[in-house]
Design an enzyme around this catalytic site. Structure first.
Site, PDB file in Angstrom:
ATOM      1  N   GLY A 259       0.766  -1.238   0.000  1.00  0.00           N
ATOM      2  CA  GLY A 259       0.000   0.000   0.000  1.00  0.00           C
ATOM      3  C   GLY A 259       0.795   1.284   0.000  1.00  0.00           C
ATOM      4  N   GLY A 300       3.706  -3.553  -3.818  1.00  0.00           N
ATOM      5  CA  GLY A 300       3.504  -3.804  -5.241  1.00  0.00           C
ATOM      6  C   GLY A 300       3.855  -2.539  -6.010  1.00  0.00           C
ATOM      7  N   TYR A 342     -10.245   5.660 -10.636  1.00  0.00           N
ATOM      8  CA  TYR A 342      -9.972   6.361  -9.385  1.00  0.00           C
ATOM      9  C   TYR A 342      -9.807   7.870  -9.556  1.00  0.00           C
ATOM     10  CZ  TYR A 342      -8.029   1.604  -8.774  1.00  0.00           C
ATOM     11  OH  TYR A 342      -7.821   0.259  -8.777  1.00  0.00           O
ATOM     12  N   CYS A 369     -14.643   4.338 -27.246  1.00  0.00           N
ATOM     13  CA  CYS A 369     -15.888   5.012 -27.598  1.00  0.00           C
ATOM     14  C   CYS A 369     -16.640   5.515 -26.382  1.00  0.00           C
ATOM     15  CB  CYS A 369     -16.754   4.059 -28.406  1.00  0.00           C
ATOM     16  SG  CYS A 369     -15.904   3.521 -29.890  1.00  0.00           S
ATOM     17  N   TYR A 399      -0.447  -1.382 -12.097  1.00  0.00           N
ATOM     18  CA  TYR A 399      -1.894  -1.341 -12.322  1.00  0.00           C
ATOM     19  C   TYR A 399      -2.256  -0.703 -13.659  1.00  0.00           C
ATOM     20  CZ  TYR A 399      -1.652  -2.559  -7.424  1.00  0.00           C
ATOM     21  OH  TYR A 399      -1.335  -3.180  -6.235  1.00  0.00           O
TER      22      TYR A 399
HETATM   23  C1  PLP Z   1      -2.894  -4.894  -3.450  1.00  0.00           C
HETATM   24  C2  PLP Z   1      -2.257  -5.571  -2.291  1.00  0.00           C
HETATM   25  C3  PLP Z   1      -0.903  -5.345  -2.022  1.00  0.00           C
HETATM   26  C4  PLP Z   1      -0.057  -4.396  -2.810  1.00  0.00           C
HETATM   27  O1  PLP Z   1      -0.549  -3.098  -2.767  1.00  0.00           O
HETATM   28  P1  PLP Z   1       0.346  -1.913  -3.366  1.00  0.00           P
HETATM   29  O2  PLP Z   1      -0.481  -0.718  -3.102  1.00  0.00           O
HETATM   30  O3  PLP Z   1       0.517  -2.178  -4.804  1.00  0.00           O
HETATM   31  O4  PLP Z   1       1.630  -1.899  -2.614  1.00  0.00           O
HETATM   32  C5  PLP Z   1      -0.334  -6.046  -0.979  1.00  0.00           C
HETATM   33  N1  PLP Z   1      -1.061  -6.916  -0.229  1.00  0.00           N
HETATM   34  C6  PLP Z   1      -2.368  -7.141  -0.459  1.00  0.00           C
HETATM   35  C7  PLP Z   1      -3.088  -8.103   0.372  1.00  0.00           C
HETATM   36  C8  PLP Z   1      -3.013  -6.475  -1.494  1.00  0.00           C
HETATM   37  O5  PLP Z   1      -4.308  -6.686  -1.720  1.00  0.00           O
END
Ligand code: PLP
Length: 441
Positions: A259, A300, A342, A369, A399
């Site tokens: 996150g 991520g 978003y 479209c 993403y």
């Molecule tokens: C989406 C997610 C992540 C990664 O989130 P990022 O914002 O891309 O770092 C990690 N753990 C879980 C369980 C997730 O759903």
């Protein structure tokens, strides 16, 4: 009205600005003597000619740098959240750099395995894992399954007995903490489809249930509060709340999920992976979590977002007097749905004039479209922009491809990795009309 994410394009000014800040480009980006943007020494215009557009260009060194940083900051067990961007090449890079992989579907699992991931480096996630996904995880013996529901506990127990094995699990807890991010990417609040609530007592009941099962081995607790979170205090708060539940259980591992946010537009700043880990570790220590506990995470976006730029070709420039100028490119919401989903903001630049002032404000739109097909609402670009130009949007490594669709039967772009070690390599080839037709019966 969807609440706007931090960095919404409409917060940007309506007047032109200077060149794109270098900080939004991948680590290996440079500007050559003719003003062209290069990544790992490769001219982006050359890549656009060679591989076509739209094209995702990843700086492999940038990805490796962030993986290494994550490993140093968090230690062994830190996992790359593969949903941000996954291909065999990406999985290999993360594994080579020592990360585990977090997968959340049979498809992600298959790619990770095809990249040679050892099962003990795989973590299975999901709020509704399918029977064959659970079966595969139990059969191969993944590092752990992050359990998300009572139904899943029952299913895992049954599978473990059938396979005469024990399954290592983490319990996913929703700590009831506000992530201060977009509602669609907040996951740690009480009203969530994910995990087991702390306040409701569901988390405690899940732990009890697992503790009574000889087929399940409870390794730790997991809490993921959301995505694109800029404030380390939100993570610190989550750790405090989780600690109260975690400590009496005396378990070896606490995972605070992913996150960590990244800067997408000029003026935004985000904590580094190192800063994120230090603040969480300090909060954990302050809450009484000792050094024997493996404190880990699953970044991520922070690993891959800024590693890539997307290259488009400008097709149409429509100047509507007293309204705005629309710049239409050869991709759109099918390769980057984040602005539509978003309200996310992005920057844009011309790789042929990287350091030019971006003295004109335009709306960059795709070719799909619908009017919502916007890539950048108010993009500052050089006024020399014209049809035929290659236009780039930075910070599109997370993403984008992973959420890409074939809307309007537009084939998905190719993905290229560049590194100083060799020639640019296509890691995901461009989809073709035949690929799309291959599903027709
Ligand atoms: C989406 C997610 C992540 C990664 O989130 P990022 O914002 O891309 O770092 C990690 N753990 C879980 C369980 C997730 O759903």
């Amino acid at each position: 009205m969807i609440p706007a994410a931090a960095g919404h394009a409409d917060q940007q000014d309506q007047v032109g600005r200077g060149p794109l800040p270098q900080s939004l480009l991948p680590d290996s980006a440079t500007v050559d003597s003719s003003g062209h943007c290069r990544i790992a020494g490769v001219d982006l215009l050359h890549l656009a000619r060679q591989f076509g557009t739209p094209l995702f260009v990843y700086d492999e060194a940038h990805v490796r740098n962030r993986c290494r940083e994550a490993l140093t900051a968090w230690g062994d067990g830190v996992a790359y959240a593969s949903k941000a961007f996954l291909s065999k090449a990406m999985a290999s890079v993360a594994l080579q750099e020592g990360m585990c992989l977090d997968v959340a579907s049979g498809g992600e699992l298959a790619v990770a395995l095809a990249a040679g991931a050892p099962p003990d480096r795989l973590v299975l996630h999901g709020n509704n894992k399918l029977p064959d996904e659970l079966e595969a995880a139990v059969r191969m013996g993944v590092r752990y399954v992050v359990v998300d529901s009572f139904e899943e506990i029952d299913r895992l127990e049954l599978l473990a007995k059938q396979h005469r094995t024990t399954v290592r699990v983490l319990v996913r807890v929703t700590p009831g903490v506000e992530a201060h991010t977009h509602a669609y990417t907040s996951t740690g609040q009480v009203d969530s489809k994910f995990g087991f609530g702390l306040e409701s007592g569901r988390a405690a009941a899940a732990v009890d249930r697992i503790a009574r099962s000889p087929a399940l081995d409870l390794v730790g607790i997991h809490g993921h509060i959301g995505s694109q979170v800029f404030r380390t205090d939100a993570f610190e708060r989550a750790v405090q709340v989780l600690a109260g539940f975690f400590l009496p259980l005396d378990l070896p591992e606490l995972c605070i999920g992913g996150g960590l946010g990244v800067a997408y537009v000029e003026g935004e700043t985000a904590p580094t992976i190192t800063e994120w880990a230090s603040s969480v570790k300090a909060a954990a220590a302050a809450a009484g979590i000792g050094p024997h506990v493996r404190l880990t995470a699953e970044p991520g976006r922070a690993v891959v977002a800024a590693a890539a730029v997307t290259l488009y070709t400008v097709g149409v420039v429509k100047q509507l007097p007293h309204v705005r100028t629309y710049v239409a490119v050869d991709g759109g919401m099918s390769d980057n749905p984040r602005p539509v989903l978003y309200g996310s903001g992005y920057e844009a630049f011309l790789p042929r004039a990287t350091t030019a002032d971006r003295d004109m404000v335009v709306r960059i739109v795709g070719r799909h479209c619908e009017s919502g097909d916007v890539i950048v609402h108010n993009a500052a670009v050089p006024s020399s922009l014209e049809p035929g130009d290659v236009l780039a949007t930075p910070v599109t490594g997370a993403y984008g491809y992973s959420m890409a669709s074939t809307y309007n039967r537009v084939p998905r772009p190719a993905v290229v990795f560049v590194s100083p070690e060799g020639e640019p390599r296509v890691v995901l080839r461009r989809e073709t009309a035949q690929d799309l037709m291959s599903l027709e019966c």
